[in-house]
Design a protein around this motif. Structure first.
Motif, PDB file in Angstrom:
ATOM      1  N   ASN A 133       1.065  -1.100   0.048  1.00 34.96           N
ATOM      2  CA  ASN A 133       0.047   0.029   0.049  1.00 34.96           C
ATOM      3  C   ASN A 133       0.856   1.285  -0.035  1.00 34.96           C
ATOM      4  OD1 ASN A 133      -2.661   1.205   0.137  1.00 34.96           O
ATOM      5  ND2 ASN A 133      -2.244   1.428   2.141  1.00 34.96           N
ATOM      6  N   CYS A 134       0.594   2.236  -0.800  1.00 36.03           N
ATOM      7  CA  CYS A 134       1.224   3.539  -0.921  1.00 36.03           C
ATOM      8  C   CYS A 134       1.755   3.819   0.391  1.00 36.03           C
ATOM      9  CB  CYS A 134       0.712   4.687  -1.578  1.00 36.03           C
ATOM     10  SG  CYS A 134      -0.996   4.583  -1.231  1.00 36.03           S
ATOM     11  N   GLY A 165      -4.889   8.813  -4.085  1.00 40.33           N
ATOM     12  CA  GLY A 165      -5.171   7.518  -3.635  1.00 40.33           C
ATOM     13  C   GLY A 165      -6.462   6.799  -3.975  1.00 40.33           C
ATOM     14  N   ALA A 166      -7.185   7.578  -4.325  1.00 38.54           N
ATOM     15  CA  ALA A 166      -8.499   6.932  -4.734  1.00 38.54           C
ATOM     16  C   ALA A 166      -8.585   7.037  -6.252  1.00 38.54           C
ATOM     17  CB  ALA A 166      -9.731   7.833  -3.889  1.00 38.54           C
ATOM     18  N   ILE A 207     -10.495   5.843   5.381  1.00 39.38           N
ATOM     19  CA  ILE A 207      -9.940   5.567   4.123  1.00 39.38           C
ATOM     20  C   ILE A 207     -10.147   4.048   3.980  1.00 39.38           C
ATOM     21  CG2 ILE A 207      -7.898   5.278   2.664  1.00 39.38           C
ATOM     22  CD1 ILE A 207      -6.894   7.861   3.597  1.00 39.38           C
ATOM     23  N   GLU A 218      -7.363   0.740   5.860  1.00 39.59           N
ATOM     24  CA  GLU A 218      -6.104   1.109   5.579  1.00 39.59           C
ATOM     25  C   GLU A 218      -5.281   1.258   6.684  1.00 39.59           C
ATOM     26  OE1 GLU A 218      -5.689   2.400   2.467  1.00 39.59           O
ATOM     27  OE2 GLU A 218      -4.162   3.878   2.616  1.00 39.59           O
ATOM     28  N   ARG A 243      -7.663  11.459   4.991  1.00 39.44           N
ATOM     29  CA  ARG A 243      -7.844  12.031   3.681  1.00 39.44           C
ATOM     30  C   ARG A 243      -7.810  13.593   3.710  1.00 39.44           C
ATOM     31  NH1 ARG A 243      -6.422   8.769  -0.498  1.00 39.44           N
ATOM     32  NH2 ARG A 243      -8.353   7.555  -0.054  1.00 39.44           N
ATOM     33  N   HIS A 250       1.343  11.848  -0.338  1.00 39.78           N
ATOM     34  CA  HIS A 250       1.020  11.672   0.899  1.00 39.78           C
ATOM     35  C   HIS A 250       1.922  12.301   1.917  1.00 39.78           C
ATOM     36  CE1 HIS A 250      -2.226   8.880  -0.364  1.00 39.78           C
ATOM     37  NE2 HIS A 250      -1.700   7.863  -0.249  1.00 39.78           N
ATOM     38  N   GLN A 323       2.261   9.551  -4.063  1.00 37.32           N
ATOM     39  CA  GLN A 323       1.502   8.414  -3.838  1.00 37.32           C
ATOM     40  C   GLN A 323       1.357   7.617  -5.521  1.00 37.32           C
ATOM     41  OE1 GLN A 323      -1.932   8.180  -5.350  1.00 37.32           O
ATOM     42  NE2 GLN A 323      -1.737   5.748  -4.614  1.00 37.32           N
TER      43      GLN A 323
HETATM   44  C1  2RA Z   1      -5.782   5.608  -0.781  1.00 36.82           C
HETATM   45  N1  2RA Z   1      -3.924   4.035  -0.175  1.00 36.82           N
HETATM   46  O1  2RA Z   1      -4.943   6.371  -0.570  1.00 36.82           O
HETATM   47  C2  2RA Z   1      -5.187   4.024  -0.650  1.00 36.82           C
HETATM   48  C3  2RA Z   1      -5.212   3.362  -2.011  1.00 36.82           C
HETATM   49  N2  2RA Z   1      -4.400   3.529  -2.896  1.00 36.82           N
HETATM   50  O2  2RA Z   1      -6.749   5.438  -1.103  1.00 36.82           O
END
Ligand code: 2RA
Length: 343
Positions: A133-134, A165-166, A207, A218, A243, A250, A323
């Motif tokens: 995951n990022c 991320g979305a 998230i 997440e 978020r 990020h 990201q």
């Molecule tokens: C997000 N890490 O930032 C999750 C999926 N890329 O939404």
């Protein structure tokens, strides 16, 4: 022979960045195939070329099990469902799936790899290697040099995660919604689809889905993935993922507790020397990493490095990465580079 590379999910934000990174790293491919759903078949995607593949448009092909005949490396970012549906065909074709989705990350037989941290884990793959995951990737790049100084007991991380991320639609929503909000559009007339609430001038502490524990998935990912990548189930991670109205990078506030004393100076020296890590840390010059200026970059950036006096052996720092690049596409192509026959 030079590998044949398939990009599965070629029209998405990460898929587009796969193509960009293949070019930027001049990945030695003999062929690059752009695969996506039937809806996108026939579309053209521009490609700057890499290896034997010249610059020009690639015609998107519909992704079917047969798409992987002759493929050596399949870069996937088309959602967990598609990765699960295609896994057997990819492996049967003799290709290696490098999967950006969350489908297989915690499978026992699937390495979860950040090349700067655990490159050797690619050696035990059995057809699939998972891209973390990022929010985990950027953090473990920063933690690795510290962990090598003294075993890490506990990490507390709060994330400030970008709209990207979305996906691309979420980035567009942040942009358009901000404009509409500034133009005075009433709350109930704003387009709110990508996130649970308005993201313009707001922060959303939600998230992925909520788990019974009260954490989100997440946050759970950051806990379990960090343990697997560091190869240490004893590392405790407490995560809060939020978020924020930022497009692509990020940010993460990270507190680390060690088994033994680690000075700021020793940490700074180790981080300075660590691969993939860049210190941007001079408060007197107002120098620290900021998501608004690091879009499109490749590193994991650290600033605000300081003692955390609230625990016996603690440090705190601020961490930023793009990201879509290091958080997804760059890390996956770097994994592919590990599979190339050593020069
Ligand atoms: C997000 N890490 O930032 C999750 C999926 N890329 O939404």
């Amino acid at each position: 022979a030079r590998p044949v590379v398939a990009v599965a999910g070629a029209t998405g934000a990460v898929g587009q960045e796969f193509l960009q990174v293949l070019h930027d790293l001049d990945f030695p491919a003999s062929e690059v195939r752009a695969l996506a759903s039937a809806r996108s078949a026939g579309k053209k995607v521009s490609f700057a070329g890499c290896g034997d593949v010249p610059a020009g448009d690639l015609t998107v092909e519909e992704m079917t099990p047969e798409s992987f005949e002759g493929v050596d490396i399949a870069l996937f970012s088309a959602g967990a469902g598609v990765s699960k549906a295609m896994r057997d065909a990819v492996v049967a074709a003799g290709a290696v799936m490098i999967d950006n989705s969350s489908a297989f990350r915690m499978d026992e037989d699937v390495p979860l790899v950040v090349p700067e941290v655990n490159p050797d884990d690619v050696q035990w793959h059995s057809g699939v290697i998972a891209n973390p995951n990022c929010s985990t990737i950027q953090m473990v790049v920063a933690l690795k040099p510290l962990y090598d100084l003294s075993r890490i007991k506990r990490v507390v991380v709060s994330t400030y995660q970008a709209a990207s991320g979305a996906g691309a639609p979420a980035m567009a929503e942040l942009y358009d919604q901000t404009r509409d909000f500034l133009n005075g559009t009433p709350e109930d007339e704003l387009t709110i689809k990508a996130f649970q609430h308005r993201i313009a001038f707001n922060c959303i502490p939600h998230i992925d889905v909520f788990l019974d524990s009260g954490s989100t998935k997440e946050e759970w990912k950051m806990v379990v993935e960090t343990k697997k990548i560091l190869g240490d189930e004893g590392v405790e991670v407490a995560a809060t993922c939020v978020r924020v109205p930022v497009l692509r990078c990020h940010g993460e506030s990270i507190n680390v507790e060690f088994e033994d004393e680690v000075s700021v100076e020793a940490a700074r020296e180790a981080m300075q020397a660590a691969p993939g890590l860049h210190l941007m840390d001079d408060p007197e010059q107002n120098l620290y990493p900021m998501p608004g200026i690091l879009a499109g970059t490749d590193g994991s950036y650290v600033g605000r490095l300081r003692k955390d006096p609230t625990v016996e052996h603690g440090l705190a720092f601020w961490n930023v990465a793009d990201q879509i690049r290091k958080g997804a596409a760059l890390n996956a192509v770097q994994i592919a580079e590990l599979l190339l026959p050593s020069k």
